[in-house]
Design a protein around this motif. Sequence first.
Motif, PDB file in Angstrom:
ATOM      1  N   CYS A  17       0.858  -1.181   0.000  1.00 60.87           N
ATOM      2  CA  CYS A  17       0.000   0.000   0.000  1.00 60.87           C
ATOM      3  C   CYS A  17       0.896   1.232   0.000  1.00 60.87           C
ATOM      4  O   CYS A  17       1.703   1.415   0.899  1.00 60.87           O
ATOM      5  CB  CYS A  17      -0.905   0.007   1.225  1.00 60.87           C
ATOM      6  SG  CYS A  17      -1.856   1.522   1.362  1.00 60.87           S
ATOM      7  N   CYS A  20      -0.190   3.781   3.253  1.00 65.16           N
ATOM      8  CA  CYS A  20       0.194   3.537   4.649  1.00 65.16           C
ATOM      9  C   CYS A  20       1.365   2.570   4.751  1.00 65.16           C
ATOM     10  O   CYS A  20       1.732   2.171   5.844  1.00 65.16           O
ATOM     11  CB  CYS A  20      -1.003   3.030   5.450  1.00 65.16           C
ATOM     12  SG  CYS A  20      -1.435   1.331   5.051  1.00 65.16           S
ATOM     13  N   CYS A  46      -6.041  -2.302   0.360  1.00 66.36           N
ATOM     14  CA  CYS A  46      -5.331  -2.331   1.635  1.00 66.36           C
ATOM     15  C   CYS A  46      -6.315  -2.692   2.741  1.00 66.36           C
ATOM     16  O   CYS A  46      -7.398  -2.119   2.832  1.00 66.36           O
ATOM     17  CB  CYS A  46      -4.709  -0.970   1.902  1.00 66.36           C
ATOM     18  SG  CYS A  46      -3.913  -0.858   3.498  1.00 66.36           S
ATOM     19  N   CYS A  49      -6.234   0.717   5.176  1.00 64.23           N
ATOM     20  CA  CYS A  49      -6.795   2.025   4.816  1.00 64.23           C
ATOM     21  C   CYS A  49      -7.663   1.960   3.556  1.00 64.23           C
ATOM     22  O   CYS A  49      -8.116   2.999   3.071  1.00 64.23           O
ATOM     23  CB  CYS A  49      -5.692   3.059   4.661  1.00 64.23           C
ATOM     24  SG  CYS A  49      -4.654   2.785   3.238  1.00 64.23           S
TER      25      CYS A  49
HETATM   26 ZN   LIG Z   1      -2.944   1.265   3.315  1.00 60.62          ZN
END
Ligand SMILES: [Zn+2]
Length: 477
Positions: A17, A20, A46, A49
């Motif tokens: 990702c 994040c 993800c 997030c």
């Molecule tokens: Zn993420």
Amino acid sequence: MKKFCDSHPTRKAHWHCSKCNAQFCPECVVQRESESYGRRKTFHFCAKCNQEVDWVGVENLIEPFWSRMPRIFAYPISAASVILMAVLALVTMFFSGPGLFSTLMKGAMWLIVIKYSFESLKATASGNLKAPPVNSQTISEDFGLVFKQFGIYIAIFVAFWWIGAKVGPLIGIVFLLGALFFVPAMIILLVTTGSLINALNPVMFVGLTFRIGWAYLLMYFFLFLLGSAPAYLFQFLIKFLPGELHLLLYGFAESFYTIVSYHLMGYVILQYHDRIGYQVNFEDFEDPNAEDYKPQEVDPDADVLREVVPLIQEGKLDEAISIIQKMTIHQGIKGINLSERYYTLLKMQKRQGDLLEHAVSHLDKLTDKKQKNKALAVFSECRKMEPDFRPAADALFKLAGWLNESGKTQAAVSLYNLLVKSYPQHPMVPKAYFRIAQLFHDGLMKTDKAKKILSALQMKYPEHEIIPHVENFLARI
Ligand SMILES: [Zn+2]
Ligand SMILES: [Zn+2]
């Protein structure tokens, strides 16, 4: 440095990702499927997030070929390829005599080995490390690349003959050895570009060899060993076995080492795809040796779907329906995908009789897969068309439970009742009665009725496993 899954430190990360910085293995990443125009596409998100994640690339997922040699060597050990090699060796042995027909047969068997090897190379290069299935596509269709490969050898030997005649035999032999050294690079170019001209272009094949670097030498060394292995095997092993087996075992060994050689070349393409300029997509990647490997599910009706999906896209819906009926007449529809398509088609074409007939098994599949909303929708559609419509007992039991979950207690009770009346001998019946009693008490505030049902249950099924629950419940209310 390899990247690993945040939650599974020993599993390689397949997804990353960018928002994040989280890393996921295939089990941890969130998958969503969407379908448009009959094509299913999987998207990955993800788990932290919900951003769409990027594939980390094949570099993170594979090891270099020199540390994978035992597995590369074991590549053709799959049921399908072993049977193929055995059959080819048998046929070759059977036609070992002289004569035009025997020669043609031997040639044909050899072509099949090369064709299957090429398929192995192509699958490997694209990231699929499982030996391909044996079917018409992998052994008997489209020999384009195979013949182009012969083009490489023909070109080399014509040049060798010409140089030998014009310049001298010694220079000719030096040329031949040099050219043979570049043959794997030429084959790699042939597969990645599809063009014989590119494969024979010295700028391209010499350039490619240097881009791969010393690993090319190592690969060449392994290919050389693999090429001479059947002869060694004969020298040290086969020779001592009964004479009738010689041809058979030798043929088998030759096919085996040929497939391994092409797989190795494919693996080198995969490992160096960046330097070679070859695209590898996550959809194609499959490594049966990986710790987190789960075989990609093949749709059980794949052969039918292949025929039907294009027809649907062209709007030939009635034709699609009759193809499905024809192709599933013996074994029926196996998977949920085809079942759902067939249901939708029948609904669109207003084929009510067929639809009600199919809906029973469709509901079995939907309830089996716990597709609650779809199952409830199908059920209510069918009931509207035919008030007497009856799913199978197990499906009815699940539907009733889901109706109750969504607050439709009265409707749930009538479904349990329908089950009890339609299938009085079914093993689900006592459970259905028990559920009715629970609903009468909990949802409909009719405790008297509930008690009556429970007492009747005790009378009728005194030995049933549900009776302790019944007694418990009776004591509570
Ligand atoms: Zn993420
Ligand atoms: Zn994980």
